[in-house]
Write a protein that holds these residues in place. Structure first.
Motif, PDB file in Angstrom:
ATOM      1  N   ASP A  29      42.242  48.002  47.122  1.00 20.10           N
ATOM      2  CA  ASP A  29      40.925  48.416  47.619  1.00 20.10           C
ATOM      3  C   ASP A  29      40.227  47.180  48.186  1.00 20.10           C
ATOM      4  O   ASP A  29      39.546  46.447  47.454  1.00 20.10           O
ATOM      5  N   VAL A  30      40.387  46.968  49.486  1.00 18.36           N
ATOM      6  CA  VAL A  30      39.830  45.757  50.126  1.00 18.36           C
ATOM      7  C   VAL A  30      38.382  45.960  50.565  1.00 18.36           C
ATOM      8  O   VAL A  30      37.758  45.041  51.103  1.00 18.36           O
ATOM      9  N   TYR A  31      37.852  47.136  50.338  1.00 17.81           N
ATOM     10  CA  TYR A  31      36.478  47.426  50.765  1.00 17.81           C
ATOM     11  C   TYR A  31      35.466  47.194  49.644  1.00 17.81           C
ATOM     12  O   TYR A  31      34.269  47.087  49.904  1.00 17.81           O
ATOM     13  N   ARG A  32      35.957  47.141  48.413  1.00 18.76           N
ATOM     14  CA  ARG A  32      35.053  46.924  47.279  1.00 18.76           C
ATOM     15  C   ARG A  32      35.570  45.782  46.420  1.00 18.76           C
ATOM     16  O   ARG A  32      36.396  45.991  45.528  1.00 18.76           O
ATOM     17  N   PRO A  33      35.125  44.551  46.676  1.00 21.73           N
ATOM     18  CA  PRO A  33      35.568  43.409  45.863  1.00 21.73           C
ATOM     19  C   PRO A  33      35.324  43.641  44.366  1.00 21.73           C
ATOM     20  O   PRO A  33      36.081  43.160  43.522  1.00 21.73           O
ATOM     21  N   ALA A  34      34.273  44.409  44.042  1.00 19.58           N
ATOM     22  CA  ALA A  34      33.972  44.696  42.638  1.00 19.58           C
ATOM     23  C   ALA A  34      35.098  45.497  41.984  1.00 19.58           C
ATOM     24  O   ALA A  34      35.326  45.387  40.774  1.00 19.58           O
ATOM     25  N   ALA A  35      35.801  46.318  42.796  1.00 20.73           N
ATOM     26  CA  ALA A  35      36.907  47.123  42.250  1.00 20.73           C
ATOM     27  C   ALA A  35      38.054  46.225  41.808  1.00 20.73           C
ATOM     28  O   ALA A  35      38.712  46.487  40.799  1.00 20.73           O
ATOM     29  N   ILE A  36      38.300  45.157  42.572  1.00 19.67           N
ATOM     30  CA  ILE A  36      39.365  44.204  42.226  1.00 19.67           C
ATOM     31  C   ILE A  36      39.012  43.511  40.910  1.00 19.67           C
ATOM     32  O   ILE A  36      39.848  43.382  40.004  1.00 19.67           O
ATOM     33  N   LYS A  37      37.746  43.078  40.794  1.00 15.56           N
ATOM     34  CA  LYS A  37      37.294  42.402  39.570  1.00 15.56           C
ATOM     35  C   LYS A  37      37.321  43.359  38.389  1.00 15.56           C
ATOM     36  O   LYS A  37      37.710  42.986  37.269  1.00 15.56           O
ATOM     37  N   GLN A  38      36.926  44.611  38.626  1.00 10.76           N
ATOM     38  CA  GLN A  38      36.939  45.618  37.562  1.00 10.76           C
ATOM     39  C   GLN A  38      38.354  45.833  37.026  1.00 10.76           C
ATOM     40  O   GLN A  38      38.563  45.906  35.810  1.00 10.76           O
ATOM     41  N   LEU A  39      39.329  45.909  37.938  1.00 11.75           N
ATOM     42  CA  LEU A  39      40.714  46.117  37.516  1.00 11.75           C
ATOM     43  C   LEU A  39      41.245  44.905  36.750  1.00 11.75           C
ATOM     44  O   LEU A  39      41.981  45.056  35.772  1.00 11.75           O
ATOM     45  N   GLU A  40      40.839  43.714  37.170  1.00 13.54           N
ATOM     46  CA  GLU A  40      41.258  42.498  36.460  1.00 13.54           C
ATOM     47  C   GLU A  40      40.735  42.522  35.018  1.00 13.54           C
ATOM     48  O   GLU A  40      41.459  42.193  34.074  1.00 13.54           O
TER      49      GLU A  40
END
Length: 470
Positions: A138-149
């Motif tokens: 999901d390259v449109y929501r940086p927060a999604a990447i952090k959330q998954l981490e």
């Protein structure tokens, strides 16, 4: 879960289930009520029509009319047809491939994809004993990447980093290479969602799917969107070769429309349903058990499985042996039982799986009050010294005053906990005396009916269920 549908269907079937003889007229009346119950539950119209036509066809046949107990046979037909609409049996993930088995998660924004990736990673690690890697495309929501981490850290999955300036296909291919090097069994790929279906979104996920050819493509959908869930599922099913569906927020779905519509409309099995916010709140979707819950027949099998998974067997064994040796059931044991019940989702979660307790919403106030009392009891016992927990008779007036102040309660609340403990102590002695515990387990195991144990209670741990539900 499905409280309003359970209530409506219950009222529709109540009048007919006790009939000694069924006629075409009273069957038609009940089928009409069932149809209305399903429509009010936001079940898709084609599903309602197919379901009621099939029930009516079977009910008017000799199968019911010549039965000795036609009312119960009619209920059995409704149960079987509910199962048929939702998919007959649970279908697990197909991971039979050269590792890593790639699982692509698709769905609209807000459906709970990222949270579901975390839950599924925990499920696969704990129950399937798989090494799991997760990645966000999901390259449109940086927060999604952090959330998954963050989620990966919580559930013990390997996190493959990505950033918003990368191409989703490059992210996924990089993660597959990393998963091979890390010898991961499964790679879960989270994808971008949109607030609504659009061409750009579908084109991107098609391109991603073609590039990585996942063995499983799961559509994640919010159960609370009802009939819209079925329509969205159809759109994704036409764009992607879906292999299954995950229903999220099913614990908040009082209607049940999505559960009854998605399978029929997409032709794809519902494989899991999310039953809460915690990372372990993901259940395999068993159509027979869900049908039993809808018809208020309970789901004791799931309750037993939760007990086997979440109750500390060594503690249960230790407690049973302690009481059998004549040693008392002290306040530390009482506290442990309360905490184990909380670990199983609390009183509401357990009660809704028991036969006749499906319409838990009607008792919401009482149940919430009981949950509050358990929290208060826990606070009171935690305010005691270890010596006081082991020897409650030592607790005099001055100690009660200190305990009440420490737990933010009143002295009468402390007295009530001590009284409840005494009652529990007596009950535990009776249960364990002369094989009482085994007799009780056998009695619970003999509970019949769809969704009941069917004699399957033998795998339950000694002292398994917390005493307050025995």
């Amino acid at each position: 879960m499905f409280e309003s549908l359970t209530d409506r269907l219950g009222n529709a079937l109540k009048s007919i289930s006790g009939q000694a003889k069924l006629t075409e007229d009273n069957i038609k009346g009940t089928v009409r009520e069932v149809r209305m119950a399903l429509l009010e539950a936001d079940v898709a119209l084609p599903v309602v029509k197919a379901f009621t036509d099939q029930v009516k066809e079977r009910a008017i046949g000799t199968e019911v009319l010549k039965s000795l107990n036609p009312g119960q046979v009619f209920l059995k037909i409704v149960h079987e047809e509910l199962m048929s609409v939702m998919g007959e049996a649970n279908e697990g993930l197909n991971l039979a491939t050269q590792p890593p088995a790639v699982v692509l998660m698709a769905g609209l924004q807000g459906a709970g994809k990222t949270t579901t990736v975390g839950k599924l990673a925990k499920y696969l690690a704990e129950r399937e004993k798989k090494k799991v890697m997760v990645v966000s495309a999901d390259v449109y929501r940086p927060a999604a990447i952090k959330q998954l981490e963050t989620l990966a850290g919580e559930v013990g999955a390997v996190f493959h980093p990505s950033s918003s300036d990368q191409d989703p296909v490059d992210i996924a291919n990089g993660a597959i290479d990393a998963a091979r090097r890390a010898q991961a069994d499964v790679l879960l790929v989270d994808t971008a969602g949109r607030l609504a279906i659009d061409d750009a979104m579908m084109a991107e996920i098609k391109r991603l799917h073609a590039a990585i050819t996942p063995i499983e493509t799961l559509f994640v959908v919010d159960a609370m969107t009802g009939q819209d869930a079925a329509n969205t599922a159809r759109a994704f099913s036409e764009a992607l070769p879906l292999t299954g569906v995950v229903l999220t927020k099913a614990d908040g779905d009082a209607r049940g429309g999505a559960a009854l519509s998605v399978r029929h409309i997409t032709g794809k099995p519902i494989k899991f349903m999310g039953m809460g916010e915690k990372t372990d709140a993901l259940e395999p979707f068993h159509p027979d058990r869900v049908a039993s819950r809808i018809l208020d027949m309970g789901d004791v099998l799931t309750l037993i499985e939760e007990a086997e998974r979440k109750i500390d067997k060594s503690k249960a064994d230790k407690l049973a042996k302690k009481i059998q040796k004549g040693k008392g059931f002290d306040l530390e044991d009482f506290l442990d039982q309360i905490q184990q019940m909380k670990n199983m989702g609390g009183l509401t979660s357990m009660m809704e799986k028991l036969p006749g307790m499906g319409n838990i919403g009607a008792m919401a106030k009482q149940t919430n009050a009981a949950e509050g009392q358990f929290k208060q009891m826990e606070a009171i016992i935690c305010s005691m010294t270890r010596d006081e927990r082991r020897f409650p008779d030592k607790i005099n007036g001055s100690r009660k005053k200190r305990i009440a102040a420490g737990s933010g309660t009143q002295i009468q609340d402390v007295n009530r906990v001590l009284k409840q403990h005494k009652q529990m102590q007596k009950m535990m002695k009776k249960v364990t005396a002369k094989g009482g515990m085994k007799k009780m387990m056998r009695a619970m195991g003999s509970m019949g009916g769809p969704g009941g144990m069917g004699g399957g209670g033998g795998g339950m741990p000694p002292g398994g269920m917390p005493p307050m539900i025995r």
